[in-house]
Design a protein around this motif. Structure first.
Motif, PDB file in Angstrom:
ATOM      1  N   ARG A  50       0.813  -9.629   9.156  1.00 28.84           N
ATOM      2  CA  ARG A  50       1.171  -9.973  10.566  1.00 28.84           C
ATOM      3  C   ARG A  50       2.061 -11.383  10.465  1.00 28.84           C
ATOM      4  N   GLU A  53       5.426 -10.241   9.875  1.00 24.49           N
ATOM      5  CA  GLU A  53       6.057  -9.495  10.719  1.00 24.49           C
ATOM      6  C   GLU A  53       6.307 -10.195  11.966  1.00 24.49           C
ATOM      7  N   ASP A 510      -1.300   6.576   3.888  1.00 25.70           N
ATOM      8  CA  ASP A 510      -0.239   5.874   3.755  1.00 25.70           C
ATOM      9  C   ASP A 510       1.047   6.799   3.831  1.00 25.70           C
ATOM     10  N   ARG A 514       3.685   7.115   7.093  1.00 26.53           N
ATOM     11  CA  ARG A 514       5.163   6.841   6.854  1.00 26.53           C
ATOM     12  C   ARG A 514       6.003   8.096   7.316  1.00 26.53           C
ATOM     13  N   GLU A 569      -1.517  -1.386   7.975  1.00 23.49           N
ATOM     14  CA  GLU A 569      -0.549  -2.326   8.750  1.00 23.49           C
ATOM     15  C   GLU A 569       0.483  -2.236   7.646  1.00 23.49           C
ATOM     16  N   ARG A 570       0.401  -2.443   6.212  1.00 26.83           N
ATOM     17  CA  ARG A 570       1.389  -2.412   5.342  1.00 26.83           C
ATOM     18  C   ARG A 570       2.109  -0.881   5.400  1.00 26.83           C
ATOM     19  N   GLY A 572       3.018   0.531   8.168  1.00 22.37           N
ATOM     20  CA  GLY A 572       3.372   0.523   9.399  1.00 22.37           C
ATOM     21  C   GLY A 572       2.759   1.222  10.524  1.00 22.37           C
ATOM     22  N   HIS A 574       0.002   2.075  13.714  1.00 25.27           N
ATOM     23  CA  HIS A 574      -0.641   1.611  14.879  1.00 25.27           C
ATOM     24  C   HIS A 574      -1.973   2.345  15.075  1.00 25.27           C
TER      25      HIS A 574
END
Length: 657
Positions: A50, A53, A510, A514, A569-570, A572, A574
């Motif tokens: 965070r 980011e 993951d 993505r 989070e890594r 991307g 939500h």
């Protein structure tokens, strides 16, 4: 001082220490990402992402010091955000610790320096937590380095070496609040060591007053000598300011909030604010959470028992050698190259370790194996003395036996006739027994080598077994605890460690995040739930998901998702969540490609159950995993079509084996 007088031997010792350090680094970096993130790693890792980011970061004592988020902010801006890269800085610091043994070369013999580097490289508790993104190896390692440089400054009479000591002590304070305990232990151990020295010298001088006068005179003489042309009254304040400036520069760099630090650095009018917020402001936050909130309000003995258990399993052989080293340093014989009278560094570090054993069960807020690292680090020095002493016993005993075997007196030779055959009679002319005849038939030199003094043989056997025990005691636990998530390994592995079998599922999550375009919708849905046996125990639910973007997070149960926010989070992703009272019918139609729920919400055994398996059976595949060592199972529902597409995009089969 007991430095290495032979330059060639000193060089060889340094080469050995360098070799051990390289091995130490290699074993810490190998398969560094092999263990899934622990709860604590996931929390710090998430807030680091965070920070990368948003560019916003402010010291929060609940995740300890700012060193890891700030440092990993640089590392993960360059390298991919993987488990291994997030642990990289801890592994490097832990891997380089054996090199610090060289700084003690004036106080320790060459064998002790090498033994210290071996113990710092291979003690299981240090190895395990050097491969763990927590601050314990960092705070302990930096404090140990500060101590080592301070000792080196004293030994070389070079005040310049206090500057790296100040630097590393400051780094220790940027990692974790228990750096304060290190300073307290330093003070207590120093008092005891000085007290012993004072008593010993007072007995020699016949007067306490004389001893103190001698100390003051020696100190004044040393200061005058070191200050050179600069008057002592100026030399002392100059270096005091220099050391304080070094310490504060590190503190200000890490504790000043981002992005304010970068703007304030260019505005001299803001420097006072930077100094205040990074010192007094940070200290107030630390005090409010760790000293004034009652987090340490627990029974002492259970925590002491846990610490002792971890020490036995994770550093048992080191403890044995530490006790041996402490005793041997004061009472060993001169024929083992050991002067009588305990050395200050051995006594100091032993007292430091004992103070840590007593103090940490009261100071810590959670029962965890990493606490033992703060005992093992100081204890490694007396342990190195004990290990080297054991080696010298083996060496000297073997040398004594060999010398005895090669210096047999001529009177011990058997009697022979002119023809060269052995006689069958004794000197007195009496007939020998069969056993005596066989004994006399054995060549005398072989008889001495194989049947030397029993005391030497017994000593050699015992200490050889002890050395063998050292090898086994270091190697076996390291093999057992390597990347372990075994619930039977609680003496080393902390309870908030998910099982490694979740890794393939996290890799699929993951991929789906993505490669699946969800637009403005969530990628992952957490199904908030209440414990069937305790309605107040809510997990996975966050009332306002936007509060997870900055600290502090809202309620009620974001932390129960750890360590998985790091992985989401890594990638991307939500997130969204539904409250415990929501039924499956309310979110099944527009559910995202990944759903995470508690195991008890899968079934339809009782009235009111959510029946998630039935609700998502047509389109989702379910994987259940332990998200802690025990009693915390989570179910990952992944959209089969999205998963097949994501795996195909990565060149894999549509289903996991």
């Amino acid at each position: 001082m007991r430095g290495l007088a032979d330059p060639d031997r000193s060089e060889r010792t340094l080469l050995v220490v360098l070799g051990i350090t390289l091995l130490s680094l290699a074993v810490r970096l190998f398969d560094l990402g092999g263990r899934v993130f622990h709860w604590d790693e996931g929390r710090v890792g998430y807030w680091t992402l965070r920070y990368i980011e948003t560019g916003f970061f402010e010291y929060s004592p609940i995740i300890h010091g700012p060193f890891l988020p700030i440092t990993n902010g640089y590392i993960l801006s360059i390298l991919p955000a993987t488990d291994a890269n997030a642990r990289l800085i801890v592994a490097i610091v832990g891997g380089l610790l054996p090199l610090s043994a060289w700084l003690f070369r004036e106080r320790l013999r060459d064998t002790e320096v090498i033994a210290l580097s071996i113990l710092l490289a291979s003690t299981p508790i240090l190895l395990y937590y050097s491969r763990f993104m927590r601050n314990d190896i960092l705070v302990g390692g930096f404090a140990f380095l500060a101590f080592a440089f301070a000792v080196r400054a004293i030994d070389t009479h070079d005040i310049r070496k206090l500057y790296p000591a100040a630097f590393f002590l400051a780094l220790s304070f940027t990692t974790k609040g228990n750096a304060i305990l290190y300073v307290a232990c330093f003070g207590g151990a120093l008092f005891l060591a000085l007290d012993h020295k004072l008593v010993r010298e007072s007995r020699q001088n016949g007067s306490l007053k004389t001893t103190l006068r001698n100390w003051i005179t020696a100190a004044r003489s040393e200061l005058a000598k070191r200050s050179g042309r600069i008057h002592t009254a100026l030399w002392i304040p100059l270096h005091t300011l220099g050391l304080a400036g070094t310490f504060l520069a590190v503190i200000v760099f890490y504790y000043t909030p981002r992005p304010e630090f970068h703007t304030a650095l260019r505005e001299p009018s803001q420097w006072g604010w930077m100094l205040h917020v990074s010192t007094i402001g940070a200290a107030e936050k630390l005090y409010d959470l760790w000293f004034d909130s009652g987090l340490q309000g627990h029974d002492y003995l259970p925590y002491l028992f846990d610490l002792t258990e971890t020490l036995v399993y994770g550093a048992g052989i080191l403890i044995v050698f530490a006790v041996l080293g402490f005793i041997a340093d004061g009472y060993a014989r001169a024929d083992l190259d050991t002067e009588t009278g305990s050395r200050a560094i051995v006594a100091f570090t032993f007292y430091w370790a004992v103070a840590s054993v007593i103090g940490y069960p009261a100071a810590t807020d959670i029962r965890a194996g990493w606490t033992a690292t703060h005992v093992v680090l100081p204890l490694s020095i007396p342990a190195a003395v004990g290990l080297a002493y054991t080696y010298r016993v083996v060496r000297n005993t073997w040398q004594t036996r060999t010398e005895s075997a090669t210096s047999a007196p001529s009177s011990a030779q058997p009697h022979a006739t002119d023809g060269g055959t052995d006689t069958s009679e004794t000197v007195s002319g009496e007939e020998t027994t069969e056993t005596e005849t066989e004994h006399n038939a054995t060549p005398p030199k072989a008889r001495r080598i194989l049947g030397l003094q029993r005391s030497h043989a017994l000593t050699l056997t015992l200490v050889s077994l002890l050395l063998l025990g050292a090898v086994v005691g270091l190697a076996a636990p390291n093999a057992a605890y390597w990347n372990s998530t075994n619930p039977d390994h609680t003496e080393m592995v902390q309870w908030a460690q998910p099982h490694n079998d979740v890794k393939p599922t996290l890799e699929d999550v993951d991929r789906v995040i993505r490669h699946t375009d969800t637009g403005d919708s969530a990628d992952v849905l957490f199904v908030g739930t209440a414990n069937p046996n305790n309605a107040d125990d809510v997990t996975l639910y966050l009332e306002n998901e936007s509060t997870a973007e900055t600290k502090p997070v809202g309620g009620p149960a974001w932390h129960s998702r750890l360590p998985f926010p790091w992985y989401i989070e890594r990638a991307g992703g939500h997130t969204e969540s539904v409250p415990p009272e929501a039924t499956a019918d309310e979110f099944v139609d527009d559910a995202p490609p990944v759903i995470i729920a508690r195991d008890w919400d899968r079934s339809c055994d009782d009235e009111g159950d959510r029946c998630l398996d039935a609700a998502f059976s047509d389109d989702y595949v379910a994987y259940e995993h332990e998200a802690r060592l025990w009693a915390y199972e989570l179910v990952f529902y992944i959209d089969e079509e999205a998963l097949a597409d994501a795996r195909a995009a990565d060149g894999l089969s549509d289903r996991r084996e």
